[in-house]
Design an enzyme around this catalytic site. Structure first.
Site, PDB file in Angstrom:
ATOM      1  N   SER A 152       0.974  -1.196   0.000  1.00 12.49           N
ATOM      2  CA  SER A 152       0.085  -0.005  -0.175  1.00 12.49           C
ATOM      3  C   SER A 152       0.889   1.356   0.081  1.00 12.49           C
ATOM      4  O   SER A 152       2.282   1.119   0.107  1.00 12.49           O
ATOM      5  CB  SER A 152      -0.894  -0.176   1.109  1.00 12.49           C
ATOM      6  OG  SER A 152      -0.171  -0.278   2.378  1.00 12.49           O
ATOM      7  N   CYS A 190      -5.322  -7.981   6.426  1.00 14.50           N
ATOM      8  CA  CYS A 190      -3.976  -7.713   7.014  1.00 14.50           C
ATOM      9  C   CYS A 190      -2.708  -7.796   6.145  1.00 14.50           C
ATOM     10  O   CYS A 190      -1.427  -7.599   6.657  1.00 14.50           O
ATOM     11  CB  CYS A 190      -3.855  -8.569   8.269  1.00 14.50           C
ATOM     12  SG  CYS A 190      -3.694 -10.683   7.885  1.00 14.50           S
ATOM     13  N   GLY A 191      -2.993  -8.368   5.039  1.00 15.04           N
ATOM     14  CA  GLY A 191      -1.768  -8.815   4.164  1.00 15.04           C
ATOM     15  C   GLY A 191      -0.880  -9.688   4.798  1.00 15.04           C
ATOM     16  O   GLY A 191      -1.156 -10.630   5.100  1.00 15.04           O
ATOM     17  N   THR A 211      -7.466 -11.984   6.459  1.00 15.78           N
ATOM     18  CA  THR A 211      -7.225 -12.157   4.904  1.00 15.78           C
ATOM     19  C   THR A 211      -8.172 -13.036   4.415  1.00 15.78           C
ATOM     20  O   THR A 211      -8.189 -14.225   4.864  1.00 15.78           O
ATOM     21  CB  THR A 211      -5.807 -12.133   4.891  1.00 15.78           C
ATOM     22  OG1 THR A 211      -5.533 -12.034   3.221  1.00 15.78           O
ATOM     23  CG2 THR A 211      -5.181 -13.336   5.255  1.00 15.78           C
ATOM     24  N   GLU A 215      -1.753 -17.305   0.997  1.00 14.47           N
ATOM     25  CA  GLU A 215      -0.379 -17.054   0.674  1.00 14.47           C
ATOM     26  C   GLU A 215       0.081 -16.118   1.769  1.00 14.47           C
ATOM     27  O   GLU A 215       1.210 -15.902   2.574  1.00 14.47           O
ATOM     28  CB  GLU A 215       0.100 -16.568  -0.498  1.00 14.47           C
ATOM     29  CG  GLU A 215       0.161 -17.530  -1.633  1.00 14.47           C
ATOM     30  CD  GLU A 215       1.266 -18.439  -1.771  1.00 14.47           C
ATOM     31  OE1 GLU A 215       2.562 -18.014  -1.577  1.00 14.47           O
ATOM     32  OE2 GLU A 215       0.995 -19.683  -1.736  1.00 14.47           O
ATOM     33  N   GLN A 216      -0.625 -15.040   1.875  1.00 16.34           N
ATOM     34  CA  GLN A 216      -0.461 -13.878   3.006  1.00 16.34           C
ATOM     35  C   GLN A 216      -0.513 -14.448   4.218  1.00 16.34           C
ATOM     36  O   GLN A 216      -0.029 -14.176   5.214  1.00 16.34           O
ATOM     37  CB  GLN A 216      -1.490 -12.914   2.775  1.00 16.34           C
ATOM     38  CG  GLN A 216      -1.432 -11.944   1.486  1.00 16.34           C
ATOM     39  CD  GLN A 216      -2.212 -10.755   1.131  1.00 16.34           C
ATOM     40  OE1 GLN A 216      -3.438 -10.932   1.840  1.00 16.34           O
ATOM     41  NE2 GLN A 216      -1.957  -9.727   0.749  1.00 16.34           N
ATOM     42  N   CYS A 368      -0.792   2.859 -12.991  1.00 19.70           N
ATOM     43  CA  CYS A 368      -1.149   3.207 -11.488  1.00 19.70           C
ATOM     44  C   CYS A 368      -0.543   4.617 -11.107  1.00 19.70           C
ATOM     45  O   CYS A 368      -1.026   5.482 -10.491  1.00 19.70           O
ATOM     46  CB  CYS A 368      -1.169   2.158 -10.372  1.00 19.70           C
ATOM     47  SG  CYS A 368      -2.539   0.857 -10.801  1.00 19.70           S
TER      48      CYS A 368
END
Length: 397
Positions: A152, A190-191, A211, A215-216, A368
């Site tokens: 982020s 929470c990533g 989450t 994987e996270q 982006c």
């Protein structure tokens, strides 16, 4: 058309480098609106400046004319055009009205109908973005992100590196939430656990992170081992309990306008009467039910950017807005740092992906960055308190 191929398709084989045919000039039949956009943005096809795109395939023009932003992105992935300063090319398009030309009338109608008929972020559909994007592989994200694994916007006010900007962002959130030892903190989305690790280590909190990415979750559990932190594969809408503080960083973009009120109702139900909650989210300047077709198909399926008005309308029944902080231009710098890391460390993971994935990912990061530079999209941190809270609030910067 079908969505992006799953990870196994990306990792099946590497495609050979495409040979570049002679430059393809702008055809006379291109819609006048697109021709005028290029003129206003001072973009010359096959020009000599870094932001001038080099078109290699004549099919590019019909694809863009028909499918607009989707066609532009897909043709880049296929090697039909290149641009040295891709972020500046996108910035110029958006500053001079590219948003209005990004969808055909048919695409606008289709998106409106889809949004009206379907909850794209329902409990059943919500895991799609986790499987397609966040589960791509920790081999990719550990090389692109900083050591905190923050995916982020960094806070660059006093930072001179990506790691410093992300650490500053984590600490800014903790200070805005006024964390104290022993408090309970819920992190929705929470990533890889970076915020909970920072808050537990430096502020003495007890945390729960949720989450939808396996994987996270696995990575976060390992990094928070030994700390009073629990990580759960859970949708926030099914949670029970109560927390002193609640935070969500980079997750609200996956909630969707049909669920904004649901999100704030859930946070209100889970938050202590004198608590605080912080929402860190990308946002758009105008309320809309639309979304970028290329981003939706290839990067964040079912994503939707909120506006100030939509967030305010969804939260006002139960919350007081204590603070709102915009530092969206910091995201452009963050994305460029990710792009640099990705390019430099690509050889370490190239065998696991393919050339089309490489071009897709660089297009995503640079598009982006250009959008944030153009101020077409924003990055907000909101702090809310429930209407039952009586203490005054002084925000941190």
């Amino acid at each position: 058309m079908s969505s992006i191929s799953p990870l196994t398709e990306h990792r099946r084989s590497r495609s050979p480098a495409a040979t570049q045919p002679a430059p393809a000039p702008v055809p006379r039949w291109l819609p006048h609106s697109l021709q005028r956009l290029l003129e206003r943005a001072d973009i010359r096809i096959n020009g000599s400046r870094p932001w001038d795109p080099q078109v290699h395939d004549r099919r590019f023009w019909r694809r863009v004319a028909m499918h607009r932003s989707l066609g532009l992105g897909e043709s880049y992935m296929d090697g039909w055009w290149d641009c040295q300063a891709l972020d500046e090319f996108i910035r110029r398009l958006l500053v001079h009205g590219g948003t209005q030309e990004s969808h055909s009338r048919w695409q606008h109608i289709t998106q409106w109908l889809w949004q009206a008929l379907i909850n794209r972020q329902s409990l059943r559909r919500a895991p799609k973005v986790a499987h397609q994007h966040y589960d791509l592989g920790n081999d990719l994200f550990t090389r692109m992100l900083d050591p905190t694994m923050s995916y982020s916007c960094g806070y660059w006010r006093h930072a001179d590196s990506l790691a410093a900007a992300q650490t500053a962002k984590l600490d800014l959130i903790c200070r805005k939430l006024q964390l104290e030892p022993g408090m309970t903190l819920l992190d929705i989305g929470c990533g890889w656990g970076g915020l909970l690790h920072h808050a537990a280590t430096h502020y003495g909190i007890k945390g729960l992170g949720v989450t939808l990415s396996s994987e996270q979750a696995g990575f976060a559990r390992e990094r928070c081992q030994g700390l009073p932190v629990e990580i759960s594969l859970t949708d926030y809408r099914t949670l029970t309990g109560q927390f002193d503080r609640i935070v969500s960083v980079g997750m609200f973009e996956h909630v969707g306008r049909r669920n904004y009120r649901t999100y704030f109702d859930a946070v209100h139900r889970l938050l202590a009467a004198d608590g605080l909650t912080l929402l860190h989210t990308i946002g758009t300047n105008h309320s809309s039910s639309g979304h970028d077709a290329w981003i939706d198909r290839y990067i964040f399926p079912n994503g939707e950017l909120p506006s100030v008005g939509q967030i305010a309308a969804a939260s006002e029944a139960a919350f007081i807005t204590e603070d709102m902080h915009n530092f969206g231009t910091d995201y452009a710098r963050t994305l460029r740092a990710w792009d640099t890391n990705f390019r430099h460390r690509w050889p370490e993971i190239a065998a696991a992906y393919d050339e089309r994935f490489y071009r897709m990912w660089r297009y995503y990061l640079n598009c982006c960055a250009g959008a944030f530079e153009a101020r077409d999209i924003q990055l907000w941190q909101w702090v809310f308190s429930p209407t039952s809270r009586r203490q005054s609030y002084l925000s941190s910067r």
